[in-house]
Design a protein around this motif. Structure first.
Motif, PDB file in Angstrom:
ATOM      1  N   TYR A 108       0.841  -1.198   0.000  1.00 19.41           N
ATOM      2  CA  TYR A 108       0.000   0.000   0.000  1.00 19.41           C
ATOM      3  C   TYR A 108       0.880   1.253   0.000  1.00 19.41           C
ATOM      4  O   TYR A 108       1.646   1.481   0.933  1.00 19.41           O
ATOM      5  CB  TYR A 108      -0.911   0.004   1.230  1.00 19.41           C
TER       6      TYR A 108
ATOM      7  N   PRO B  65       0.715   5.405  -0.184  1.00 17.48           N
ATOM      8  CA  PRO B  65      -0.152   6.580  -0.127  1.00 17.48           C
ATOM      9  C   PRO B  65      -0.156   7.319  -1.470  1.00 17.48           C
ATOM     10  O   PRO B  65       0.886   7.481  -2.108  1.00 17.48           O
ATOM     11  CB  PRO B  65       0.493   7.441   0.967  1.00 17.48           C
TER      12      PRO B  65
ATOM     13  N   HIS C  70      -2.657   3.892  -3.789  1.00 18.13           N
ATOM     14  CA  HIS C  70      -3.614   2.836  -3.449  1.00 18.13           C
ATOM     15  C   HIS C  70      -4.761   3.315  -2.563  1.00 18.13           C
ATOM     16  O   HIS C  70      -5.454   2.496  -1.970  1.00 18.13           O
ATOM     17  CB  HIS C  70      -2.880   1.681  -2.749  1.00 18.13           C
ATOM     18  N   ASN C  71      -4.950   4.616  -2.454  1.00 16.63           N
ATOM     19  CA  ASN C  71      -5.908   5.115  -1.466  1.00 16.63           C
ATOM     20  C   ASN C  71      -7.334   5.330  -1.995  1.00 16.63           C
ATOM     21  O   ASN C  71      -8.231   5.639  -1.234  1.00 16.63           O
ATOM     22  CB  ASN C  71      -5.401   6.429  -0.842  1.00 16.63           C
TER      23      ASN C  71
ATOM     24  N   GLU D   5     -11.000   4.855  -2.779  1.00 16.32           N
ATOM     25  CA  GLU D   5     -12.016   3.977  -2.193  1.00 16.32           C
ATOM     26  C   GLU D   5     -12.486   2.922  -3.199  1.00 16.32           C
ATOM     27  O   GLU D   5     -12.587   1.731  -2.885  1.00 16.32           O
ATOM     28  CB  GLU D   5     -13.203   4.826  -1.719  1.00 16.32           C
TER      29      GLU D   5
ATOM     30  N   PRO E 157       2.628   4.865   5.062  1.00 18.31           N
ATOM     31  CA  PRO E 157       1.254   5.112   5.530  1.00 18.31           C
ATOM     32  C   PRO E 157       1.114   4.870   7.037  1.00 18.31           C
ATOM     33  O   PRO E 157       1.766   3.980   7.594  1.00 18.31           O
ATOM     34  CB  PRO E 157       0.417   4.105   4.739  1.00 18.31           C
TER      35      PRO E 157
ATOM     36  N   GLU F 269      -4.584   4.897   8.089  1.00 16.22           N
ATOM     37  CA  GLU F 269      -4.752   4.729   6.640  1.00 16.22           C
ATOM     38  C   GLU F 269      -4.802   3.241   6.267  1.00 16.22           C
ATOM     39  O   GLU F 269      -5.592   2.820   5.424  1.00 16.22           O
ATOM     40  CB  GLU F 269      -3.599   5.428   5.898  1.00 16.22           C
TER      41      GLU F 269
ATOM     42  N   ALA G 221      -7.943   0.991   4.666  1.00 18.20           N
ATOM     43  CA  ALA G 221      -7.784   0.144   3.484  1.00 18.20           C
ATOM     44  C   ALA G 221      -8.321  -1.263   3.754  1.00 18.20           C
ATOM     45  O   ALA G 221      -9.064  -1.821   2.930  1.00 18.20           O
ATOM     46  CB  ALA G 221      -6.307   0.084   3.079  1.00 18.20           C
TER      47      ALA G 221
END
Length: 245
Positions: free
Chosen positions: A168, A170, A173-174, A176, A223, A227, A231
């Motif tokens: 992941y 930042p 991959h953030n 939604e 992250p 965060e 996820a």
């Protein structure tokens, strides 16, 4: 006799499969992940040439630790399926001699039907799903995610066990929608024993500098817990919306 090209090895790995493990890092990878902490594994013609027998000798002194902890051998990379025949022979031998558990740590950039002989001697696949959105995947790795998703489906259809891992980053991959879609896809798979998010870190930046490569994620932070928690929640939400096929 088939020889393999390896990058390095580790005798006491504890995160790449169950128990304590011998981890062999193969040389060569076709994906060029922006966050890769081992870009020195990319080149196909570098690394050290070894035989299966040489690796077996490296494993043998630590057998007791692997057996008593429920561990075994993990072959990682680079991308191990690029040297499928060598890994297949190695897995076959450790099973025949010591009945060791075998794990393949792969980005899935290969076809199940082409590496069936290797997968037949593999107890567990650690599958790295880099990004569920194809466009974002191409930007992140230089390759489409099509092959990885197809291999995941092949493993599911053929009753194979897998752990799915997702690095992941930042800002990458953030979204939604992407996280929910990732969960939806995982939810359609059989055999997923575990899913884990690996938080992005900058530990390999110095290697990029040593190789004279530009590091595109300069300044991107690791992250935070919140965060990562978000996820997991969104991926779980997506998983609940689907059932294995």
């Amino acid at each position: 006799m088939i020889k393999g090209r390896i990058h390095s090895l580790e005798t006491f790995g504890t995160v790449d499969g169950p128990g304590i493990r011998f981890i062999l890092f193969m040389q060569g990878c076709l994906m060029k992940c922006q966050y890769c902490h081992n870009p020195d594994t990319w080149a196909l013609d570098e690394g050290r040439e070894v035989t299966v027998e040489e690796i077996l000798k490296e494993i043998e002194p630590y057998l007791n630790y692997y057996r008593t902890s429920g561990g075994g051998l993990t072959v990682s990379g680079g991308e191990p399926t690029l040297q499928a025949k060598f890994v297949e022979q190695l897995f076959t031998e450790v099973k025949k001699r010591w009945n060791l558990h075998t794990t393949l740590d792969s980005n899935g950039y290969n076809e199940g039907d082409k590496i069936t002989d290797l997968l037949n001697v593999t107890d567990l696949v650690l599958l790295d799903l880099k990004h569920i959105d194809d466009e974002a995947h191409i930007k992140l790795t230089g390759k489409s995610n099509d092959r990885t998703l197809k291999l995941a489906r092949w493993l599911s259809d053929h009753g194979r066990k897998m752990w799915i891992r997702h690095v992941y980053v930042p800002g990458i991959h953030n979204k939604e929608e992407d996280l929910i879609n990732l969960g939806r896809f995982i939810g359609t798979l059989n055999g997923v024993e575990k899913f884990e998010i690996l938080p992005y870190h900058q530990m390999g930046v110095y290697k990029w500098e040593m190789l004279g490569k530009a590091y595109e994620l300069e300044g991107v932070p690791t992250p935070g817990d919140e965060e990562i928690r978000r996820a997991y929640q969104l991926i779980e939400e997506g998983r609940k919306q689907t059932t294995p096929v």
